[in-house]
Design a protein around this motif. Sequence first.
Motif, PDB file in Angstrom:
ATOM      1  N   ALA A  71       8.934  -0.176  -4.323  1.00  0.00           N
ATOM      2  CA  ALA A  71       8.931   0.531  -3.043  1.00  0.00           C
ATOM      3  C   ALA A  71       9.273  -0.388  -1.877  1.00  0.00           C
ATOM      4  O   ALA A  71       9.891   0.046  -0.897  1.00  0.00           O
ATOM      5  CB  ALA A  71       7.560   1.168  -2.798  1.00  0.00           C
ATOM      6  N   GLU A  72       8.878  -1.657  -1.992  1.00  0.00           N
ATOM      7  CA  GLU A  72       9.097  -2.630  -0.915  1.00  0.00           C
ATOM      8  C   GLU A  72       9.615  -3.934  -1.516  1.00  0.00           C
ATOM      9  O   GLU A  72       8.861  -4.695  -2.109  1.00  0.00           O
ATOM     10  CB  GLU A  72       7.794  -2.893  -0.146  1.00  0.00           C
ATOM     11  CG  GLU A  72       7.186  -1.680   0.524  1.00  0.00           C
ATOM     12  CD  GLU A  72       7.937  -1.251   1.775  1.00  0.00           C
ATOM     13  OE1 GLU A  72       8.712  -2.082   2.311  1.00  0.00           O
ATOM     14  OE2 GLU A  72       7.769  -0.103   2.198  1.00  0.00           O
ATOM     15  N   MET A  73      10.914  -4.194  -1.365  1.00  0.00           N
ATOM     16  CA  MET A  73      11.503  -5.418  -1.920  1.00  0.00           C
ATOM     17  C   MET A  73      11.331  -6.587  -0.958  1.00  0.00           C
ATOM     18  O   MET A  73      12.292  -7.227  -0.524  1.00  0.00           O
ATOM     19  CB  MET A  73      12.983  -5.196  -2.242  1.00  0.00           C
ATOM     20  CG  MET A  73      13.234  -4.252  -3.398  1.00  0.00           C
ATOM     21  SD  MET A  73      12.562  -4.863  -4.965  1.00  0.00           S
ATOM     22  CE  MET A  73      13.650  -6.252  -5.294  1.00  0.00           C
ATOM     23  N   ASN A  74      10.082  -6.858  -0.599  1.00  0.00           N
ATOM     24  CA  ASN A  74       9.765  -7.938   0.329  1.00  0.00           C
ATOM     25  C   ASN A  74       8.278  -8.223   0.203  1.00  0.00           C
ATOM     26  O   ASN A  74       7.603  -7.651  -0.647  1.00  0.00           O
ATOM     27  CB  ASN A  74      10.117  -7.531   1.768  1.00  0.00           C
ATOM     28  CG  ASN A  74       9.457  -6.209   2.161  1.00  0.00           C
ATOM     29  OD1 ASN A  74       8.233  -6.115   2.269  1.00  0.00           O
ATOM     30  ND2 ASN A  74      10.268  -5.170   2.361  1.00  0.00           N
ATOM     31  N   HIS A  75       7.765  -9.112   1.039  1.00  0.00           N
ATOM     32  CA  HIS A  75       6.338  -9.402   1.073  1.00  0.00           C
ATOM     33  C   HIS A  75       5.775  -9.141   2.469  1.00  0.00           C
ATOM     34  O   HIS A  75       4.928  -9.875   2.963  1.00  0.00           O
ATOM     35  CB  HIS A  75       6.060 -10.843   0.637  1.00  0.00           C
ATOM     36  CG  HIS A  75       6.216 -11.066  -0.837  1.00  0.00           C
ATOM     37  ND1 HIS A  75       7.288 -11.732  -1.365  1.00  0.00           N
ATOM     38  CD2 HIS A  75       5.449 -10.688  -1.892  1.00  0.00           C
ATOM     39  CE1 HIS A  75       7.172 -11.774  -2.694  1.00  0.00           C
ATOM     40  NE2 HIS A  75       6.068 -11.141  -3.031  1.00  0.00           N
ATOM     41  N   GLY A  76       6.272  -8.079   3.089  1.00  0.00           N
ATOM     42  CA  GLY A  76       5.811  -7.709   4.410  1.00  0.00           C
ATOM     43  C   GLY A  76       4.519  -6.915   4.372  1.00  0.00           C
ATOM     44  O   GLY A  76       3.959  -6.643   3.305  1.00  0.00           O
ATOM     45  N   PRO A  77       4.021  -6.500   5.537  1.00  0.00           N
ATOM     46  CA  PRO A  77       2.759  -5.750   5.611  1.00  0.00           C
ATOM     47  C   PRO A  77       2.750  -4.477   4.777  1.00  0.00           C
ATOM     48  O   PRO A  77       1.737  -4.146   4.152  1.00  0.00           O
ATOM     49  CB  PRO A  77       2.646  -5.439   7.115  1.00  0.00           C
ATOM     50  CG  PRO A  77       3.427  -6.518   7.786  1.00  0.00           C
ATOM     51  CD  PRO A  77       4.576  -6.793   6.876  1.00  0.00           C
ATOM     52  N   ASN A  78       3.861  -3.741   4.745  1.00  0.00           N
ATOM     53  CA  ASN A  78       3.913  -2.506   3.966  1.00  0.00           C
ATOM     54  C   ASN A  78       3.788  -2.793   2.470  1.00  0.00           C
ATOM     55  O   ASN A  78       3.174  -2.022   1.729  1.00  0.00           O
ATOM     56  CB  ASN A  78       5.204  -1.745   4.246  1.00  0.00           C
ATOM     57  CG  ASN A  78       5.243  -1.142   5.636  1.00  0.00           C
ATOM     58  OD1 ASN A  78       4.189  -0.939   6.252  1.00  0.00           O
ATOM     59  ND2 ASN A  78       6.437  -0.857   6.139  1.00  0.00           N
ATOM     60  N   PHE A  79       4.390  -3.922   2.049  1.00  0.00           N
ATOM     61  CA  PHE A  79       4.280  -4.292   0.640  1.00  0.00           C
ATOM     62  C   PHE A  79       2.830  -4.546   0.260  1.00  0.00           C
ATOM     63  O   PHE A  79       2.327  -4.012  -0.739  1.00  0.00           O
ATOM     64  CB  PHE A  79       5.110  -5.538   0.338  1.00  0.00           C
ATOM     65  CG  PHE A  79       4.765  -6.173  -0.986  1.00  0.00           C
ATOM     66  CD1 PHE A  79       5.275  -5.668  -2.171  1.00  0.00           C
ATOM     67  CD2 PHE A  79       3.887  -7.259  -1.053  1.00  0.00           C
ATOM     68  CE1 PHE A  79       4.935  -6.223  -3.392  1.00  0.00           C
ATOM     69  CE2 PHE A  79       3.541  -7.817  -2.265  1.00  0.00           C
ATOM     70  CZ  PHE A  79       4.063  -7.299  -3.445  1.00  0.00           C
ATOM     71  N   TRP A  80       2.142  -5.358   1.060  1.00  0.00           N
ATOM     72  CA  TRP A  80       0.760  -5.708   0.724  1.00  0.00           C
ATOM     73  C   TRP A  80      -0.162  -4.492   0.820  1.00  0.00           C
ATOM     74  O   TRP A  80      -1.111  -4.358   0.044  1.00  0.00           O
ATOM     75  CB  TRP A  80       0.261  -6.845   1.605  1.00  0.00           C
ATOM     76  CG  TRP A  80       0.895  -8.156   1.237  1.00  0.00           C
ATOM     77  CD1 TRP A  80       1.755  -8.894   1.984  1.00  0.00           C
ATOM     78  CD2 TRP A  80       0.735  -8.865   0.005  1.00  0.00           C
ATOM     79  NE1 TRP A  80       2.149 -10.023   1.303  1.00  0.00           N
ATOM     80  CE2 TRP A  80       1.530 -10.042   0.091  1.00  0.00           C
ATOM     81  CE3 TRP A  80      -0.004  -8.635  -1.145  1.00  0.00           C
ATOM     82  CZ2 TRP A  80       1.618 -10.958  -0.950  1.00  0.00           C
ATOM     83  CZ3 TRP A  80       0.076  -9.559  -2.185  1.00  0.00           C
ATOM     84  CH2 TRP A  80       0.871 -10.697  -2.081  1.00  0.00           C
ATOM     85  N   ALA A  81       0.134  -3.589   1.728  1.00  0.00           N
ATOM     86  CA  ALA A  81      -0.656  -2.363   1.814  1.00  0.00           C
ATOM     87  C   ALA A  81      -0.476  -1.528   0.551  1.00  0.00           C
ATOM     88  O   ALA A  81      -1.443  -0.956   0.014  1.00  0.00           O
ATOM     89  CB  ALA A  81      -0.242  -1.564   3.048  1.00  0.00           C
ATOM     90  N   THR A  82       0.764  -1.458   0.065  1.00  0.00           N
ATOM     91  CA  THR A  82       1.041  -0.722  -1.174  1.00  0.00           C
ATOM     92  C   THR A  82       0.360  -1.380  -2.357  1.00  0.00           C
ATOM     93  O   THR A  82      -0.238  -0.715  -3.214  1.00  0.00           O
ATOM     94  CB  THR A  82       2.563  -0.655  -1.423  1.00  0.00           C
ATOM     95  OG1 THR A  82       3.194  -0.004  -0.322  1.00  0.00           O
ATOM     96  CG2 THR A  82       2.872   0.099  -2.709  1.00  0.00           C
ATOM     97  N   CYS A  83       0.442  -2.708  -2.414  1.00  0.00           N
ATOM     98  CA  CYS A  83      -0.168  -3.459  -3.511  1.00  0.00           C
ATOM     99  C   CYS A  83      -1.681  -3.238  -3.547  1.00  0.00           C
ATOM    100  O   CYS A  83      -2.267  -3.012  -4.612  1.00  0.00           O
ATOM    101  CB  CYS A  83       0.157  -4.944  -3.357  1.00  0.00           C
ATOM    102  SG  CYS A  83      -0.173  -5.947  -4.821  1.00  0.00           S
ATOM    103  N   LYS A  84      -2.317  -3.261  -2.377  1.00  0.00           N
ATOM    104  CA  LYS A  84      -3.773  -3.079  -2.312  1.00  0.00           C
ATOM    105  C   LYS A  84      -4.173  -1.642  -2.641  1.00  0.00           C
ATOM    106  O   LYS A  84      -5.266  -1.405  -3.171  1.00  0.00           O
ATOM    107  CB  LYS A  84      -4.285  -3.474  -0.933  1.00  0.00           C
ATOM    108  CG  LYS A  84      -4.210  -4.972  -0.671  1.00  0.00           C
ATOM    109  CD  LYS A  84      -4.679  -5.327   0.730  1.00  0.00           C
ATOM    110  CE  LYS A  84      -4.558  -6.830   0.979  1.00  0.00           C
ATOM    111  NZ  LYS A  84      -4.991  -7.203   2.356  1.00  0.00           N
ATOM    112  N   ARG A  85      -3.296  -0.698  -2.344  1.00  0.00           N
ATOM    113  CA  ARG A  85      -3.597   0.683  -2.707  1.00  0.00           C
ATOM    114  C   ARG A  85      -3.575   0.846  -4.221  1.00  0.00           C
ATOM    115  O   ARG A  85      -4.394   1.562  -4.792  1.00  0.00           O
ATOM    116  CB  ARG A  85      -2.585   1.630  -2.052  1.00  0.00           C
ATOM    117  CG  ARG A  85      -2.816   3.101  -2.388  1.00  0.00           C
ATOM    118  CD  ARG A  85      -2.093   3.993  -1.398  1.00  0.00           C
ATOM    119  NE  ARG A  85      -0.645   3.828  -1.455  1.00  0.00           N
ATOM    120  CZ  ARG A  85       0.124   4.457  -2.340  1.00  0.00           C
ATOM    121  NH1 ARG A  85      -0.418   5.254  -3.253  1.00  0.00           N
ATOM    122  NH2 ARG A  85       1.428   4.280  -2.326  1.00  0.00           N
TER     123      ARG A  85
END
Length: 248
Positions: A210-224
């Motif tokens: 969903a997020e090909m980066n390590h930005g805030p949206n990526f980490w939010a997705t990972c934590k979800r």
Amino acid sequence: MFGLGRPTRRSPAPRPQAVSVNGRELPLTIREHARATRMTLRIEPGGHALKLTIPPGLPSPEIDAFLTRHHGWLMTRLARVPDTGPLAEIGKITIRGVVHRIEMTGKLRGLAEVTEIDGEPVLLVSGNPEHAGRRVSDHLKRVARAELEVLVAGHAADLGKKVRSISYKDTKSRWGSCTSEGNLSFSWRIAMAPDFVIDYLAAHEVAHLAEMNHGPNFWATCKRLCPRTDEGKRWLKQNGSRLFAVKF
């Protein structure tokens, strides 16, 4: 009358190919980088080798002086990484965060099998002792595949994403990767980590769909996907080198 002739050009001093630290002889790879403005020393995952990045054309005496200045730093860092020997001599392996005693069965054939003897987790390994490493690594690959494929499928379903393929490698610099086409790759050594760390790694790579980066949206997705993301990330940072150090 004698001519002076041309002065003899001296060959540059050879660059070091290894460094001795705490009784270990560690191979040293030196790479010149066009954009490098200073020397950067890195301990390869597992503590089996060193990598030094330098500016182009740096003379060997400067490299030697740099390594001498950082010898104490190397001693401190490498003391945290065990210098492991063959598994048959060590006699134990960690599987999903649990230490198992390795017991050779004496049988020539058969897959390694987890059991319990007198309340102690044991990994029964067939074949000759010199083949124990390969038998144990084969078992870890099966564990990694069984655990990760279920976790990846679950996390991908939560995101409504499709995984094209999953591969397993013995990587030395990263625990996993994900391409934009949906191809995921994992280091099978993660099978030695606790379950919550394996789950974090699966969630991390699936989140990249969903997020090909390590930005805030990526980490939010990972934590979800994995509520213990911070704990899993911290565990790998603190213990990852120990897993890479195991010799099979």
